[in-house]
Design a protein around this motif. Structure first.
Motif, PDB file in Angstrom:
ATOM      1  N   MET A 158       4.081  -7.957  -2.660  1.00 37.90           N
ATOM      2  CA  MET A 158       3.790  -9.202  -1.541  1.00 37.90           C
ATOM      3  C   MET A 158       2.996  -9.923  -2.696  1.00 37.90           C
ATOM      4  O   MET A 158       1.843  -9.835  -3.160  1.00 37.90           O
ATOM      5  N   VAL A 159       3.457 -11.195  -2.577  1.00 42.02           N
ATOM      6  CA  VAL A 159       3.006 -12.442  -3.304  1.00 42.02           C
ATOM      7  C   VAL A 159       2.489 -13.323  -2.368  1.00 42.02           C
ATOM      8  O   VAL A 159       2.992 -13.800  -1.211  1.00 42.02           O
ATOM      9  N   PHE A 161      -5.125  -1.065   4.681  1.00 44.76           N
ATOM     10  CA  PHE A 161      -4.149  -0.072   4.126  1.00 44.76           C
ATOM     11  C   PHE A 161      -4.532   0.166   2.750  1.00 44.76           C
ATOM     12  O   PHE A 161      -4.075  -0.311   1.874  1.00 44.76           O
ATOM     13  N   PRO A 162      -4.955   1.329   2.676  1.00 48.80           N
ATOM     14  CA  PRO A 162      -5.197   1.934   1.364  1.00 48.80           C
ATOM     15  C   PRO A 162      -4.147   2.083   0.314  1.00 48.80           C
ATOM     16  O   PRO A 162      -4.466   2.105  -0.727  1.00 48.80           O
ATOM     17  N   ASN A 163      -2.893   2.118   0.887  1.00 45.64           N
ATOM     18  CA  ASN A 163      -1.851   2.161   0.085  1.00 45.64           C
ATOM     19  C   ASN A 163      -1.604   0.746  -0.672  1.00 45.64           C
ATOM     20  O   ASN A 163      -0.285   0.621  -1.325  1.00 45.64           O
ATOM     21  N   ILE A 164      -2.329  -0.261  -0.201  1.00 48.51           N
ATOM     22  CA  ILE A 164      -1.941  -1.521  -0.818  1.00 48.51           C
ATOM     23  C   ILE A 164      -3.010  -1.661  -1.915  1.00 48.51           C
ATOM     24  O   ILE A 164      -4.272  -1.749  -1.574  1.00 48.51           O
ATOM     25  N   ARG A 165      -2.652  -2.280  -2.947  1.00 45.06           N
ATOM     26  CA  ARG A 165      -3.586  -2.574  -4.116  1.00 45.06           C
ATOM     27  C   ARG A 165      -3.503  -4.022  -4.400  1.00 45.06           C
ATOM     28  O   ARG A 165      -2.643  -4.499  -4.394  1.00 45.06           O
ATOM     29  N   PHE A 166      -4.702  -4.433  -5.002  1.00 46.14           N
ATOM     30  CA  PHE A 166      -4.433  -5.637  -5.466  1.00 46.14           C
ATOM     31  C   PHE A 166      -4.297  -5.757  -7.169  1.00 46.14           C
ATOM     32  O   PHE A 166      -4.914  -5.118  -7.848  1.00 46.14           O
ATOM     33  N   LEU A 168       1.680  -3.671  -3.551  1.00 47.95           N
ATOM     34  CA  LEU A 168       1.033  -4.557  -4.570  1.00 47.95           C
ATOM     35  C   LEU A 168       0.823  -6.009  -3.828  1.00 47.95           C
ATOM     36  O   LEU A 168       1.820  -6.530  -3.396  1.00 47.95           O
ATOM     37  N   ILE A 169      -0.409  -6.743  -3.789  1.00 43.87           N
ATOM     38  CA  ILE A 169      -0.640  -7.795  -3.573  1.00 43.87           C
ATOM     39  C   ILE A 169      -1.024  -8.562  -4.746  1.00 43.87           C
ATOM     40  O   ILE A 169      -1.725  -8.349  -5.445  1.00 43.87           O
ATOM     41  N   LEU A 170      -0.114  -9.738  -4.827  1.00 46.32           N
ATOM     42  CA  LEU A 170      -0.389 -10.513  -5.963  1.00 46.32           C
ATOM     43  C   LEU A 170      -0.873 -11.816  -5.517  1.00 46.32           C
ATOM     44  O   LEU A 170      -0.262 -12.549  -4.642  1.00 46.32           O
ATOM     45  N   ASP A 171      -2.200 -12.084  -5.819  1.00 48.58           N
ATOM     46  CA  ASP A 171      -2.451 -13.615  -5.124  1.00 48.58           C
ATOM     47  C   ASP A 171      -2.665 -14.488  -6.352  1.00 48.58           C
ATOM     48  O   ASP A 171      -3.521 -14.590  -7.247  1.00 48.58           O
ATOM     49  N   ILE A 172      -1.397 -15.200  -6.215  1.00 44.67           N
ATOM     50  CA  ILE A 172      -1.130 -16.230  -7.680  1.00 44.67           C
ATOM     51  C   ILE A 172      -0.562 -17.582  -6.795  1.00 44.67           C
ATOM     52  O   ILE A 172      -0.250 -17.586  -5.681  1.00 44.67           O
ATOM     53  N   VAL A 186       3.756  -8.708   9.234  1.00 42.56           N
ATOM     54  CA  VAL A 186       4.716  -9.018   8.301  1.00 42.56           C
ATOM     55  C   VAL A 186       4.926  -7.740   7.393  1.00 42.56           C
ATOM     56  O   VAL A 186       6.005  -7.175   7.588  1.00 42.56           O
ATOM     57  N   TYR A 187       3.746  -6.955   7.007  1.00 44.78           N
ATOM     58  CA  TYR A 187       3.751  -5.911   6.212  1.00 44.78           C
ATOM     59  C   TYR A 187       4.508  -4.713   6.947  1.00 44.78           C
ATOM     60  O   TYR A 187       5.334  -4.175   6.386  1.00 44.78           O
ATOM     61  N   VAL A 188       4.064  -4.586   8.122  1.00 46.16           N
ATOM     62  CA  VAL A 188       4.573  -3.339   8.718  1.00 46.16           C
ATOM     63  C   VAL A 188       6.232  -3.560   8.961  1.00 46.16           C
ATOM     64  O   VAL A 188       6.914  -2.580   9.166  1.00 46.16           O
ATOM     65  N   ALA A 189       6.577  -4.659   9.538  1.00 47.62           N
ATOM     66  CA  ALA A 189       7.823  -5.146   9.650  1.00 47.62           C
ATOM     67  C   ALA A 189       8.847  -4.889   8.436  1.00 47.62           C
ATOM     68  O   ALA A 189       9.967  -4.193   8.331  1.00 47.62           O
TER      69      ALA A 189
END
Ligand code: 5GP
Length: 197
Positions: free
Chosen positions: A1-2, A22-27, A91-95, A173-176
Motif C-alpha cells: 500500500m502506498v 494489523f501486525p502483518n502490515i509493516r512499515f 507493506l505501507i510505503l509512506d511516500i 480499504v485494506y480488508v476489502a
C-alpha cells in the motif's frame, strides 16, 4: 500500500494505528538526509543518513525510488522492501506522489491511498499549528496544494476529519483489498488440484 498526503493531513497517526491493528502490515522505513525531528527514532521512522551516503547508495542502485523534496533526499530501499514482501508481509510505503508514481509503474496492482484533510481552512489551521514563520507556512501550504492535485490518480481517498473514522476507512480499504478475487486465484485452484489427486 502506498500512502501519500500533504503535510498536515494526519497520515502518520493513521498509519501508526493501522499497523497497531494489523501486525502483518509493516512499515517501509525510508532513508533520508533530513535531520531527525524530536521524537523520531533512527531505523524506525527513517534511516537518517548523510548526503554522501545517500548519493553512494543511489549510485549503487539500492533505491527502488528516490526524490528530492524540501532540499532533502528521500529513498525507498529495495532490499528492505523485498525482505518484507518475500516473508509475506503487507507493506505501507509512506511516500510522496512522485515516488508513488514510480512504484505504480512497477507494481500496478499496488493499492494507492491518498489522505485528504477535510478542507482548505482545516489544512491551513493544521499547518499553522506547527508554529513556523509566515514564509515557511506559505511555502508549506503551496506544497500541500501541489500534492493534493495529485490525489486525482490514486485508487482511494481517505478524508481525515476525525482520526478514528479515517482509520476505519483505511481498515475497510485494506480488508476489502485483501478479499479481492484476484488475490485468491491460487487458493481457488488448489481446491480442484487436491480433488483430482
Ligand atoms: P517528512 O520530511 O515530513 O517526514 O516527509 C516529507 C515527504 O517525503 C512526505 O510526503 C513523505 O511521505 C515523503 N517521503 C518520505 N520517505 C520517502 C521516500 O522514500 N520516497 C519518497 N518518494 N517520498 C518519501
Amino acid at each position: 500500500m502506498v500512502v501519500s498526503a500533504p503535510s498536515g493531513a494526519g497520515k502518520t497517526s493513521i498509519c501508526r494505528e493501522i499497523m497497531r491493528q494489523f501486525p502483518n502490515i509493516r512499515f517501509s522505513v525510508s532513508s533520508t538526509t533530513r535531520p531527525p525531528r524530536p521524537g523520531e527514532v533512527d531505523g524506525k521512522d527513517y534511516e537518517f543518513i548523510s548526503p554522501e551516503e545517500f548519493q553512494e547508495r543511489r549510485a549503487r542502485g539500492e533505491f527502488f525510488e528516490w526524490v528530492e523534496k524540501f532540499g532533502q533526499y528521500y529513498g525507498t530501499s529495495k532490499k528492505a522492501m523485498d525482505a518484507f514482501l518475500s516473508q509475506g508481509y503487507d507493506l505501507i510505503l509512506d511516500i510522496e506522489s512522485r515516488g508513488a508514481k514510480a512504484v505504480r509503474a512497477q507494481f500496478p496492482r499496488g493499492i494507492f491511498i491518498f489522505i485528504l484533510p477535510p478542507s482548505l481552512g482545516e489544512l491551513k489551521s493544521r499547518l499553522y499549528v506547527r508554529g513556523e514563520s509566515a514564509e515557511i507556512m506559505e511555502y508549506r501550504l503551496q506544497s500541500s496544494l501541489d500534492e493534493i492535485r495529485e490525489a486525482l490518480w490514486y485508487d482511494y481517498i481517505i478524508l481525515n476529519e476525525k482520526l478514528e473514522e479515517a482509520v476505519d476507512r483505511f481498515r475497510a480499504v485494506y480488508v476489502a483489498e485483501r478479499s479481492c478475487r484476484e488475490r485468491f486465484t491460487e487458493r481457488i485452484e488448489a481446491f480442484f488440484n487436491e480433488g483430482s489427486s
